[in-house]
Design a protein around this motif. Structure first.
Motif, PDB file in Angstrom:
ATOM      1  N   LEU A 111      44.752  32.849  34.528  1.00  0.00           N
ATOM      2  CA  LEU A 111      44.114  34.108  34.136  1.00  0.00           C
ATOM      3  C   LEU A 111      44.702  35.277  34.912  1.00  0.00           C
ATOM      4  N   ALA A 112      44.960  35.061  36.206  1.00  0.00           N
ATOM      5  CA  ALA A 112      45.546  36.133  37.023  1.00  0.00           C
ATOM      6  C   ALA A 112      46.917  36.532  36.489  1.00  0.00           C
ATOM      7  N   GLN A 113      47.701  35.540  36.069  1.00  0.00           N
ATOM      8  CA  GLN A 113      49.015  35.837  35.506  1.00  0.00           C
ATOM      9  C   GLN A 113      48.878  36.636  34.202  1.00  0.00           C
ATOM     10  N   MET A 114      47.945  36.243  33.350  1.00  0.00           N
ATOM     11  CA  MET A 114      47.730  36.946  32.085  1.00  0.00           C
ATOM     12  C   MET A 114      47.292  38.385  32.309  1.00  0.00           C
ATOM     13  N   LEU A 115      46.410  38.586  33.288  1.00  0.00           N
ATOM     14  CA  LEU A 115      45.949  39.941  33.586  1.00  0.00           C
ATOM     15  C   LEU A 115      47.094  40.818  34.084  1.00  0.00           C
ATOM     16  N   ASN A 116      47.968  40.235  34.897  1.00  0.00           N
ATOM     17  CA  ASN A 116      49.125  40.988  35.386  1.00  0.00           C
ATOM     18  C   ASN A 116      50.065  41.353  34.242  1.00  0.00           C
ATOM     19  N   PHE A 117      50.274  40.423  33.325  1.00  0.00           N
ATOM     20  CA  PHE A 117      51.130  40.705  32.159  1.00  0.00           C
ATOM     21  C   PHE A 117      50.563  41.848  31.315  1.00  0.00           C
ATOM     22  N   SER A 118      49.221  41.959  31.306  1.00  0.00           N
ATOM     23  CA  SER A 118      48.588  43.005  30.504  1.00  0.00           C
ATOM     24  C   SER A 118      48.451  44.333  31.259  1.00  0.00           C
ATOM     25  N   GLY A 119      48.989  44.360  32.489  1.00  0.00           N
ATOM     26  CA  GLY A 119      49.006  45.612  33.243  1.00  0.00           C
ATOM     27  C   GLY A 119      47.918  45.764  34.278  1.00  0.00           C
ATOM     28  N   ILE A 120      47.091  44.743  34.459  1.00  0.00           N
ATOM     29  CA  ILE A 120      46.031  44.795  35.476  1.00  0.00           C
ATOM     30  C   ILE A 120      46.562  44.110  36.726  1.00  0.00           C
ATOM     31  N   GLU A 121      46.828  44.882  37.752  1.00  0.00           N
ATOM     32  CA  GLU A 121      47.488  44.344  38.937  1.00  0.00           C
ATOM     33  C   GLU A 121      46.484  43.722  39.908  1.00  0.00           C
ATOM     34  N   ILE A 122      46.487  42.388  39.925  1.00  0.00           N
ATOM     35  CA  ILE A 122      45.693  41.654  40.907  1.00  0.00           C
ATOM     36  C   ILE A 122      46.593  40.603  41.534  1.00  0.00           C
ATOM     37  N   ASP A 123      46.107  39.964  42.588  1.00  0.00           N
ATOM     38  CA  ASP A 123      46.871  38.921  43.270  1.00  0.00           C
ATOM     39  C   ASP A 123      47.206  37.798  42.290  1.00  0.00           C
ATOM     40  N   LYS A 124      48.487  37.495  42.137  1.00  0.00           N
ATOM     41  CA  LYS A 124      48.912  36.462  41.190  1.00  0.00           C
ATOM     42  C   LYS A 124      48.594  35.047  41.683  1.00  0.00           C
ATOM     43  N   ASN A 125      48.278  34.926  42.965  1.00  0.00           N
ATOM     44  CA  ASN A 125      48.057  33.599  43.547  1.00  0.00           C
ATOM     45  C   ASN A 125      46.583  33.237  43.672  1.00  0.00           C
ATOM     46  N   VAL A 126      45.743  33.863  42.844  1.00  0.00           N
ATOM     47  CA  VAL A 126      44.325  33.522  42.835  1.00  0.00           C
ATOM     48  C   VAL A 126      44.170  32.058  42.419  1.00  0.00           C
ATOM     49  N   LEU A 127      43.279  31.329  43.116  1.00  0.00           N
ATOM     50  CA  LEU A 127      43.082  29.907  42.826  1.00  0.00           C
ATOM     51  C   LEU A 127      41.686  29.579  42.307  1.00  0.00           C
ATOM     52  N   THR A 128      40.674  30.315  42.792  1.00  0.00           N
ATOM     53  CA  THR A 128      39.288  29.946  42.498  1.00  0.00           C
ATOM     54  C   THR A 128      38.542  31.093  41.828  1.00  0.00           C
ATOM     55  N   VAL A 129      37.383  30.754  41.271  1.00  0.00           N
ATOM     56  CA  VAL A 129      36.519  31.763  40.643  1.00  0.00           C
ATOM     57  C   VAL A 129      36.111  32.819  41.672  1.00  0.00           C
ATOM     58  N   GLU A 130      35.811  32.353  42.880  1.00  0.00           N
ATOM     59  CA  GLU A 130      35.381  33.290  43.923  1.00  0.00           C
ATOM     60  C   GLU A 130      36.480  34.301  44.242  1.00  0.00           C
ATOM     61  N   GLU A 131      37.715  33.826  44.311  1.00  0.00           N
ATOM     62  CA  GLU A 131      38.832  34.735  44.585  1.00  0.00           C
ATOM     63  C   GLU A 131      39.047  35.699  43.434  1.00  0.00           C
ATOM     64  N   MET A 132      38.879  35.235  42.200  1.00  0.00           N
ATOM     65  CA  MET A 132      39.029  36.117  41.051  1.00  0.00           C
ATOM     66  C   MET A 132      37.953  37.198  41.050  1.00  0.00           C
ATOM     67  N   VAL A 133      36.722  36.814  41.345  1.00  0.00           N
ATOM     68  CA  VAL A 133      35.652  37.798  41.426  1.00  0.00           C
ATOM     69  C   VAL A 133      35.961  38.840  42.490  1.00  0.00           C
ATOM     70  N   GLY A 134      36.479  38.397  43.632  1.00  0.00           N
ATOM     71  CA  GLY A 134      36.847  39.319  44.699  1.00  0.00           C
ATOM     72  C   GLY A 134      37.921  40.302  44.258  1.00  0.00           C
ATOM     73  N   GLU A 135      38.923  39.815  43.525  1.00  0.00           N
ATOM     74  CA  GLU A 135      39.998  40.679  43.040  1.00  0.00           C
ATOM     75  C   GLU A 135      39.477  41.696  42.035  1.00  0.00           C
ATOM     76  N   LEU A 136      38.606  41.258  41.128  1.00  0.00           N
ATOM     77  CA  LEU A 136      38.063  42.171  40.118  1.00  0.00           C
ATOM     78  C   LEU A 136      37.157  43.218  40.755  1.00  0.00           C
ATOM     79  N   CYS A 137      36.385  42.790  41.770  1.00  0.00           N
ATOM     80  CA  CYS A 137      35.543  43.761  42.479  1.00  0.00           C
ATOM     81  C   CYS A 137      36.396  44.788  43.217  1.00  0.00           C
ATOM     82  N   ARG A 138      37.532  44.328  43.756  1.00  0.00           N
ATOM     83  CA  ARG A 138      38.421  45.248  44.462  1.00  0.00           C
ATOM     84  C   ARG A 138      38.955  46.332  43.518  1.00  0.00           C
ATOM     85  N   LEU A 139      39.205  45.963  42.275  1.00  0.00           N
ATOM     86  CA  LEU A 139      39.705  46.952  41.299  1.00  0.00           C
ATOM     87  C   LEU A 139      38.703  48.067  41.061  1.00  0.00           C
ATOM     88  N   LYS A 140      37.432  47.744  41.095  1.00  0.00           N
ATOM     89  CA  LYS A 140      36.381  48.751  40.871  1.00  0.00           C
ATOM     90  C   LYS A 140      36.378  49.802  41.973  1.00  0.00           C
TER      91      LYS A 140
END
Length: 278
Positions: free
Chosen positions: A249-278
Motif C-alpha cells: 500500500l505504501a508503494q501504491m500511495l507513493n506512485f500516486s504522489g502521496i509521499e510516505i515512508d516506502k518501508n512501512v511494514l505494519t498497520v500501526e506504522e501506516m497509521v503513523g505515516e498518514l497522521c504525519r501527513l495531516k
C-alpha cells in the motif's frame, strides 16, 4: 552471542534409481541463541526440507548441521538434538496423540524418561505458558485449530528445548488461530528466551521476526531485518513472493504522489505515516 544453529555448506538431495533432486543447494546459515528468525519462500524453495534437516528427520547429503554444537550426523546424539530443537508441524492433529490435553503434553516427557513428579510440573508450566492450562482436562478434538496448535507447542515446551522450529505451523489455521499461535511464539521468544525458527508463507508473520531469510531453489537469496528484506519488493515478486500488505500500500500511495515512508511494514506504522501527513 553464541550460535545455537550452525549450517555449513548444506546440500540435501532427494534421490532414487530414477531421479535426483537437489532441494538444498550449498546453504550456510547461523542462528544465535534467543533469536527469532523467519524463513520464507514459495513451495519448493527448500524451507521445509531445511527444517527437517535441523531436527535430524533428514540428514545432509553433504555439509553439516550442528544444533548447540551437536552434529546431526552423529546418531548417538539424536535424542539430545531433538530435545534441544523441538519441532512443531503444520497440522496439529498429526502431533496430538492422547485423548486428554494434559496427557498429550506429558507424552514427550514420558518418552524421555523424566520422573513423574517433574513431568507434572513441566506439563502445568507448559500449558500456562501457552495459556491453555484451563483446558488441561479437555479432549483435544473439541478444541479449535489454534488451541490444538498451542497444545502441540506445549508438548514441545514441556521437553524444555532451547530452540523451537515452526514448520508452517499456522498454515492450516484461520486468522484468529494464526494470531493465537503468533502471540504464543512471540511470548516464548521474548519472555522465555527460546530461539525461534519460523517457516511461513505469511509475510505479516515474518515481519515479527528479528531476521528474515528468503529461500529460492534451495539457496538463500535475501537476508536481513524485515525492513531490509521487504524493501526488495520487485525481487521478491520476481520469485513469486508477496510483501506485507502495508508495504505494498505504501508503494501504491507513493506512485500516486502521496509521499510516505516506502518501508512501512505494519498497520500501526501506516497509521503513523498518514497522521504525519495531516
Amino acid at each position: 552471542m553464541e550460535n545455537i544453529i550452525e549450517i555449513d555448506n548444506l546440500i540435501f538431495e532427494y534421490s532414487n534409481d530414477e531421479f535426483r533432486h537437489r532441494a538444498i543447494d550449498d546453504l550456510s546459515l547461523n542462528v544465535k541463541k534467543g533469536e527469532f528468525v523467519a524463513i520464507i519462500g514459495h513451495n519448493g524453495s527448500g524451507k521445509s526440507t531445511l527444517s527437517k534437516n535441523l531436527n535430524a528427520i533428514l540428514l545432509p547429503t553433504s555439509g553439516d548441521v550442528k544444533i548447540n554444537g551437536m552434529n546431526t550426523k552423529n546418531e548417538s546424539l539424536l535424542w539430545d538434538i531433538r530435545q534441544t530443537a523441538g519441532m512443531v508441524f503444520q497440522n496439529p492433529d498429526n502431533q496430538i496423540v492422547a485423548t486428554i490435553v494434559e496427557e498429550d503434553v506429558a507424552f514427550g516427557c514420558e518418552n524421555l524418561g523424566i520422573e513423574s513428579s517433574q513431568i507434572r510440573k513441566r506439563v502445568d508450566d507448559a500449558l500456562k505458558s501457552v495459556e491453555m492450562y484451563e483446558h488441561k482436562d479437555r479432549q483435544p478434538h473439541l478444541l479449535s485449530g489454534g488451541q490444538k496448535q498451542r497444545v502441540a507447542i506445549a508438548g514441545i515446551i514441556a521437553m524444555m528445548p532451547a530452540c523451537i522450529i515452526f514448520d508452517e505451523a499456522t498454515a492450516m489455521l484461520d486468522p484468529s488461530g494464526r494470531k493465537e499461535v503468533m502471540d504464543t511464539i512471540k511470548k516464548l521468544n521474548k519472555e522465555y528466551n527460546i530461539t525461534v525458527l519460523h517457516i511461513t508463507h505469511f509475510m505479516e508473520e515474518a515481519v515479527e521476526a528479528d531476521r528474515v531469510i528468503v529461500m529460492e531453489k534451495g539457496k538463500k537469496v535475501l537476508e536481513g531485518t524485515p525492513r531490509q528484506v521487504f524493501s526488495h519488493i520487485d525481487q521478491l515478486k520476481e520469485i513469486g513472493l508477496d510483501v506485507p500488505y502495508m508495504t505494498e500500500l505504501a508503494q501504491m500511495l507513493n506512485f500516486s504522489g502521496i509521499e510516505i515512508d516506502k518501508n512501512v511494514l505494519t498497520v500501526e506504522e501506516m497509521v503513523g505515516e498518514l497522521c504525519r501527513l495531516k
